[in-house]
Scaffold this motif. Sequence first.
Motif, short mmCIF file in Angstrom:
data_model
loop_
_atom_site.label_atom_id
_atom_site.label_comp_id
_atom_site.label_asym_id
_atom_site.label_seq_id
_atom_site.Cartn_x
_atom_site.Cartn_y
_atom_site.Cartn_z
N ILE A 1 -6.48 0.92 4.56
CA ILE A 1 -7.80 0.98 5.21
C ILE A 1 -8.90 0.70 4.20
O ILE A 1 -9.81 -0.10 4.44
CB ILE A 1 -8.01 2.34 5.92
CG1 ILE A 1 -7.03 2.47 7.09
CG2 ILE A 1 -9.45 2.50 6.38
CD1 ILE A 1 -6.94 3.87 7.67
N LYS A 2 -8.83 1.32 3.04
CA LYS A 2 -9.84 1.11 1.99
C LYS A 2 -9.84 -0.35 1.53
O LYS A 2 -10.90 -0.94 1.32
CB LYS A 2 -9.58 2.03 0.79
CG LYS A 2 -9.94 3.46 1.06
CD LYS A 2 -9.60 4.35 -0.14
CE LYS A 2 -9.84 5.81 0.17
NZ LYS A 2 -9.42 6.69 -0.92
N PHE A 3 -8.65 -0.93 1.37
CA PHE A 3 -8.56 -2.32 0.94
C PHE A 3 -9.22 -3.25 1.94
O PHE A 3 -10.03 -4.09 1.58
CB PHE A 3 -7.09 -2.72 0.74
CG PHE A 3 -6.91 -4.19 0.46
CD1 PHE A 3 -7.13 -4.69 -0.82
CD2 PHE A 3 -6.55 -5.07 1.47
CE1 PHE A 3 -6.97 -6.04 -1.08
CE2 PHE A 3 -6.40 -6.41 1.22
CZ PHE A 3 -6.61 -6.91 -0.06
N ARG A 4 -8.86 -3.12 3.22
CA ARG A 4 -9.43 -4.04 4.21
C ARG A 4 -10.92 -3.84 4.37
O ARG A 4 -11.67 -4.80 4.51
CB ARG A 4 -8.68 -3.96 5.53
CG ARG A 4 -8.83 -2.69 6.31
CD ARG A 4 -7.94 -2.70 7.54
NE ARG A 4 -8.13 -1.52 8.36
CZ ARG A 4 -7.14 -0.78 8.82
NH1 ARG A 4 -5.88 -1.08 8.54
NH2 ARG A 4 -7.40 0.27 9.58
N PHE B 1 0.85 -1.19 0.00
CA PHE B 1 0.00 0.00 0.00
C PHE B 1 0.88 1.24 0.00
O PHE B 1 1.83 1.32 0.77
CB PHE B 1 -0.91 -0.01 1.23
CG PHE B 1 -1.74 -1.26 1.33
CD1 PHE B 1 -2.88 -1.42 0.56
CD2 PHE B 1 -1.36 -2.30 2.16
CE1 PHE B 1 -3.63 -2.58 0.62
CE2 PHE B 1 -2.10 -3.46 2.24
CZ PHE B 1 -3.25 -3.60 1.46
N ASP B 2 0.56 2.19 -0.86
CA ASP B 2 1.33 3.43 -0.94
C ASP B 2 1.07 4.34 0.26
O ASP B 2 1.96 5.03 0.72
CB ASP B 2 1.02 4.18 -2.24
CG ASP B 2 1.51 3.43 -3.47
OD1 ASP B 2 2.51 2.69 -3.36
OD2 ASP B 2 0.88 3.58 -4.53
N GLU C 1 -3.30 2.33 11.20
CA GLU C 1 -4.35 2.52 12.18
C GLU C 1 -5.44 3.41 11.60
O GLU C 1 -5.18 4.32 10.80
CB GLU C 1 -3.78 3.17 13.45
CG GLU C 1 -2.84 2.28 14.22
CD GLU C 1 -1.39 2.31 13.73
OE1 GLU C 1 -1.13 2.86 12.64
OE2 GLU C 1 -0.53 1.77 14.43
N GLY C 2 -6.67 3.14 12.00
CA GLY C 2 -7.78 3.96 11.55
C GLY C 2 -8.92 3.13 11.02
O GLY C 2 -8.97 1.92 11.20
N GLY C 3 -9.83 3.82 10.36
CA GLY C 3 -11.03 3.16 9.90
C GLY C 3 -11.87 2.76 11.10
O GLY C 3 -11.96 3.49 12.08
N ALA D 1 -3.45 -5.74 5.48
CA ALA D 1 -3.77 -4.31 5.51
C ALA D 1 -3.90 -3.77 6.93
O ALA D 1 -4.36 -2.65 7.13
CB ALA D 1 -5.05 -4.06 4.72
N PHE D 2 -3.52 -4.57 7.92
CA PHE D 2 -3.53 -4.14 9.31
C PHE D 2 -2.10 -3.97 9.83
O PHE D 2 -1.83 -4.17 11.00
CB PHE D 2 -4.28 -5.13 10.19
CG PHE D 2 -5.78 -5.09 10.03
CD1 PHE D 2 -6.54 -4.17 10.74
CD2 PHE D 2 -6.43 -5.98 9.19
CE1 PHE D 2 -7.92 -4.13 10.60
CE2 PHE D 2 -7.81 -5.95 9.05
CZ PHE D 2 -8.56 -5.02 9.75
#
Length: 151
Positions: free
Chosen positions: A34-37, A27-28, A89-91, A83-84
């Motif tokens: 976050i979007k992917f997971r 992930f860049d 962190e977030g979402g 993706a974690f």
Amino acid sequence: MIRLASLALAAAVVAAVLPVHAQPQKFDKPEDAIKFRQATLKEMQQNFKRVADMASGRDDFNSKVADESAQRVAELIQQPWVAFGPGTEGGKAKPEVWTEQAKFKDLAGKAEGEMVKLAAAAKTGNLDAIKASIGAAGATCKACHDSFRAR
């Protein structure tokens, strides 16, 4: 004999979905992770719900759709964990995802195992087999959400 056949079928399902899990994901930006997971888990939830609705009688049973949806769930459950990583962190994820990694990974592994069992049950085309598996599969999702997902 039936138990042995179920185990063999479960092993075949695992072998079929392992290549998906083995693919590296980069992930860049943290937002991309976050979007992917979130997208992966949302698609998984939609497919899981389709099977759960059939198992509960809320929807008519269609063995082909149940099988396809359960197989997709078994594939998707392996994908979001990458993706974690640190810095993502977030979402809707609680900070405990990163501070309690051993517990998080344990629950993720349990969920993966139960989704493979669900996929094996769906592969049989037998609604009773699906009903026997769906509860434990759903419970693993709930256990992870209870510990690691913000409301």
